[in-house]
Design a protein around this motif. Structure first.
Motif, PDB file in Angstrom:
ATOM      1  N   MET A 248     -44.823 -32.266 -15.867  1.00 43.21           N
ATOM      2  CA  MET A 248     -46.111 -33.038 -14.391  1.00 43.21           C
ATOM      3  C   MET A 248     -47.581 -31.694 -15.098  1.00 43.21           C
ATOM      4  SD  MET A 248     -44.590 -32.724 -10.757  1.00 43.21           S
ATOM      5  CE  MET A 248     -44.417 -31.032 -10.006  1.00 43.21           C
ATOM      6  N   ALA A 249     -48.514 -32.931 -14.173  1.00 42.10           N
ATOM      7  CA  ALA A 249     -49.842 -31.762 -14.646  1.00 42.10           C
ATOM      8  C   ALA A 249     -50.238 -32.245 -13.101  1.00 42.10           C
ATOM      9  CB  ALA A 249     -50.332 -31.866 -15.741  1.00 42.10           C
ATOM     10  N   PHE A 250     -50.853 -31.379 -12.812  1.00 38.18           N
ATOM     11  CA  PHE A 250     -51.292 -31.224 -11.122  1.00 38.18           C
ATOM     12  C   PHE A 250     -53.107 -31.269 -12.031  1.00 38.18           C
ATOM     13  CE2 PHE A 250     -48.574 -27.937  -8.749  1.00 38.18           C
ATOM     14  CZ  PHE A 250     -47.599 -29.085  -8.622  1.00 38.18           C
ATOM     15  N   ALA A 251     -53.731 -32.570 -11.154  1.00 34.91           N
ATOM     16  CA  ALA A 251     -55.325 -32.744 -11.616  1.00 34.91           C
ATOM     17  C   ALA A 251     -56.277 -31.678 -10.522  1.00 34.91           C
ATOM     18  CB  ALA A 251     -55.762 -34.099 -10.918  1.00 34.91           C
ATOM     19  N   ALA A 252     -57.230 -31.350 -11.967  1.00 31.99           N
ATOM     20  CA  ALA A 252     -58.304 -30.807 -11.510  1.00 31.99           C
ATOM     21  C   ALA A 252     -57.543 -29.626 -10.206  1.00 31.99           C
ATOM     22  CB  ALA A 252     -59.151 -31.619 -11.000  1.00 31.99           C
ATOM     23  N   VAL A 253     -57.196 -28.683 -10.921  1.00 33.03           N
ATOM     24  CA  VAL A 253     -56.423 -27.649 -10.559  1.00 33.03           C
ATOM     25  C   VAL A 253     -57.910 -26.199 -10.737  1.00 33.03           C
ATOM     26  CG1 VAL A 253     -54.654 -28.729  -9.173  1.00 33.03           C
ATOM     27  CG2 VAL A 253     -54.385 -27.076 -11.203  1.00 33.03           C
ATOM     28  N   THR A 254     -57.397 -25.221  -9.759  1.00 36.28           N
ATOM     29  CA  THR A 254     -58.044 -23.408 -10.561  1.00 36.28           C
ATOM     30  C   THR A 254     -56.294 -22.997 -10.769  1.00 36.28           C
ATOM     31  OG1 THR A 254     -59.913 -24.062  -9.698  1.00 36.28           O
ATOM     32  CG2 THR A 254     -59.387 -21.824 -10.236  1.00 36.28           C
ATOM     33  N   ILE A 255     -56.332 -22.933 -12.127  1.00 33.15           N
ATOM     34  CA  ILE A 255     -55.517 -21.508 -12.253  1.00 33.15           C
ATOM     35  C   ILE A 255     -56.461 -20.494 -12.590  1.00 33.15           C
ATOM     36  CG2 ILE A 255     -53.779 -21.244 -14.122  1.00 33.15           C
ATOM     37  CD1 ILE A 255     -52.956 -24.175 -13.868  1.00 33.15           C
ATOM     38  N   GLU A 256     -55.809 -19.347 -12.341  1.00 33.62           N
ATOM     39  CA  GLU A 256     -56.986 -17.925 -12.225  1.00 33.62           C
ATOM     40  C   GLU A 256     -58.245 -17.826 -12.204  1.00 33.62           C
ATOM     41  OE1 GLU A 256     -55.062 -15.624 -11.418  1.00 33.62           O
ATOM     42  OE2 GLU A 256     -53.686 -16.137 -12.173  1.00 33.62           O
ATOM     43  N   ALA A 257     -58.681 -18.332 -13.233  1.00 33.14           N
ATOM     44  CA  ALA A 257     -60.458 -19.406 -12.740  1.00 33.14           C
ATOM     45  C   ALA A 257     -60.926 -20.427 -13.727  1.00 33.14           C
ATOM     46  CB  ALA A 257     -61.122 -17.620 -13.889  1.00 33.14           C
ATOM     47  N   ASP A 258     -60.018 -20.874 -14.717  1.00 30.53           N
ATOM     48  CA  ASP A 258     -60.460 -22.107 -14.871  1.00 30.53           C
ATOM     49  C   ASP A 258     -59.267 -23.586 -13.997  1.00 30.53           C
ATOM     50  OD1 ASP A 258     -61.544 -20.801 -17.010  1.00 30.53           O
ATOM     51  OD2 ASP A 258     -58.945 -19.690 -17.533  1.00 30.53           O
ATOM     52  N   GLN A 259     -60.305 -24.690 -14.231  1.00 31.68           N
ATOM     53  CA  GLN A 259     -60.096 -25.713 -13.798  1.00 31.68           C
ATOM     54  C   GLN A 259     -59.712 -26.176 -14.532  1.00 31.68           C
ATOM     55  OE1 GLN A 259     -62.707 -29.207 -12.629  1.00 31.68           O
ATOM     56  NE2 GLN A 259     -62.169 -27.835 -10.091  1.00 31.68           N
ATOM     57  N   VAL A 260     -58.357 -27.122 -14.865  1.00 33.77           N
ATOM     58  CA  VAL A 260     -57.556 -27.667 -15.824  1.00 33.77           C
ATOM     59  C   VAL A 260     -56.956 -28.556 -15.306  1.00 33.77           C
ATOM     60  CG1 VAL A 260     -57.741 -25.218 -17.617  1.00 33.77           C
ATOM     61  CG2 VAL A 260     -55.477 -26.188 -15.714  1.00 33.77           C
ATOM     62  N   ASP A 261     -56.469 -29.572 -15.675  1.00 31.19           N
ATOM     63  CA  ASP A 261     -54.809 -30.293 -15.498  1.00 31.19           C
ATOM     64  C   ASP A 261     -53.854 -30.112 -15.681  1.00 31.19           C
ATOM     65  OD1 ASP A 261     -56.695 -32.811 -14.572  1.00 31.19           O
ATOM     66  OD2 ASP A 261     -56.542 -33.806 -16.266  1.00 31.19           O
ATOM     67  N   GLY A 262     -53.181 -29.044 -14.828  1.00 25.97           N
ATOM     68  CA  GLY A 262     -51.745 -27.928 -14.931  1.00 25.97           C
ATOM     69  C   GLY A 262     -51.135 -27.508 -13.954  1.00 25.97           C
TER      70      GLY A 262
END
Length: 272
Positions: A248-262
């Motif tokens: 799975m991937a979490f929708a539109a989360v910010t990981i460190e400084a980047d907004q991603v699906d992940g």
């Protein structure tokens, strides 16, 4: 042949636990069971060990499903499939692609492992009591919220105790591993589970319809857990005993400084 191996792989846990009960029972009874039973149990154990090695090589790896993050705010990834698979070291109970999340808000401090008492009260952890959300739209098919929240396991000695405790929990089945948990069945037949919820915090019952982002409970420290955190996973069956984990991937989360699906990797922060 492949279909047979995968079918046996799916039921390896019930086979293994049944064999273990026979072997332990035979020892406790002074070898009073018919000799054929322990022999069959040993064969079953060997079969399960072979399946653990062979089964994953035959499993397909689907594309990650994009789901809603089960938490809001700033959380740290632990036991993440973004770092390794299986993320928790085993594929049992549908945990191959599961992730653990601990709350670390900017304005608060999470107690440091190995510093202070071995068994901290849960209120010292910022995760305890935080809302836990549905990851998908669907119907609630499991909702268990009666198990107690135990204290943390905050030192190496306490963690070793937790591992021994976990062996006992295994006898009780996946509910005693996951603690209080909610499982939701999506329209596409995928099942989303969140676990280690706070006792008495569930806001849903079996049969309820929920939407992604609805609160289903609060973060607790029930089950096989070292500190208050949220365990999240996708599965292809409602029962963790029979389920295979799904990525799975979490929708539109910010990981460190980047907004991603992940998903955050181990020791990475995610904001949702």
């Amino acid at each position: 042949m492949k279909a047979t191996v995968l079918a046996l792989y799916r039921v390896r846990m019930p086979i293994y636990l049944g064999a273990a009960v026979i072997l332990i029972g035979n020892v406790l009874s002074g070898a009073a069971l018919p000799p054929v039973l322990p022999i069959l149990a040993l064969v079953a154990v060997v079969l399960c060990l072979a399946l653990v090695v062979l089964g994953p090589k035959l499993l397909p790896v689907p594309e990650p499903r994009v789901v809603t993050a089960p938490v809001r705010g700033r959380w740290l990834g632990i036991n993440s499939p973004a770092t390794k698979t299986p993320s928790h070291g085993i594929r049992a109970y549908g945990q191959a692609y599961a992730i653990d999340l601990v709350h670390e808000p900017e304005a608060d401090t999470r107690p440091q492992f190995g510093v202070g008492p071995a068994l901290r009260p849960n209120h010292q952890y910022p995760a305890f009591g935080q809302p836990v959300l549905a990851m998908i739209d669907g119907e609630v098919v499991k909702a268990s919220g009666w198990r107690r929240d135990h204290r943390s396991r905050s030192t190496t000695a306490a963690l070793l105790y937790m591992f021994a405790e976990g062996m006992v929990r295994e006898i009780g089945g996946p509910g005693f591993i996951l603690g209080n948990h909610v499982v939701i069945r999506g329209e596409d037949g995928i099942f989303a589970a969140v676990a280690h919820l706070q006792q008495g915090s569930l806001k849903v019952r079996v049969g309820d319809r929920v939407h992604a982002g609805d609160q289903v409970g609060s973060c607790g420290n029930s089950g096989n857990s070292s500190e208050p955190h949220v365990h999240a996973q996708l599965m292809d069956r409602a029962s963790p005993t029979l389920a295979q984990g799904l990525p799975m991937a979490f929708a539109a989360v910010t990981i460190e400084a980047d907004q991603v699906d992940g998903l955050p990797a181990n020791d990475q922060h995610m904001s949702a």
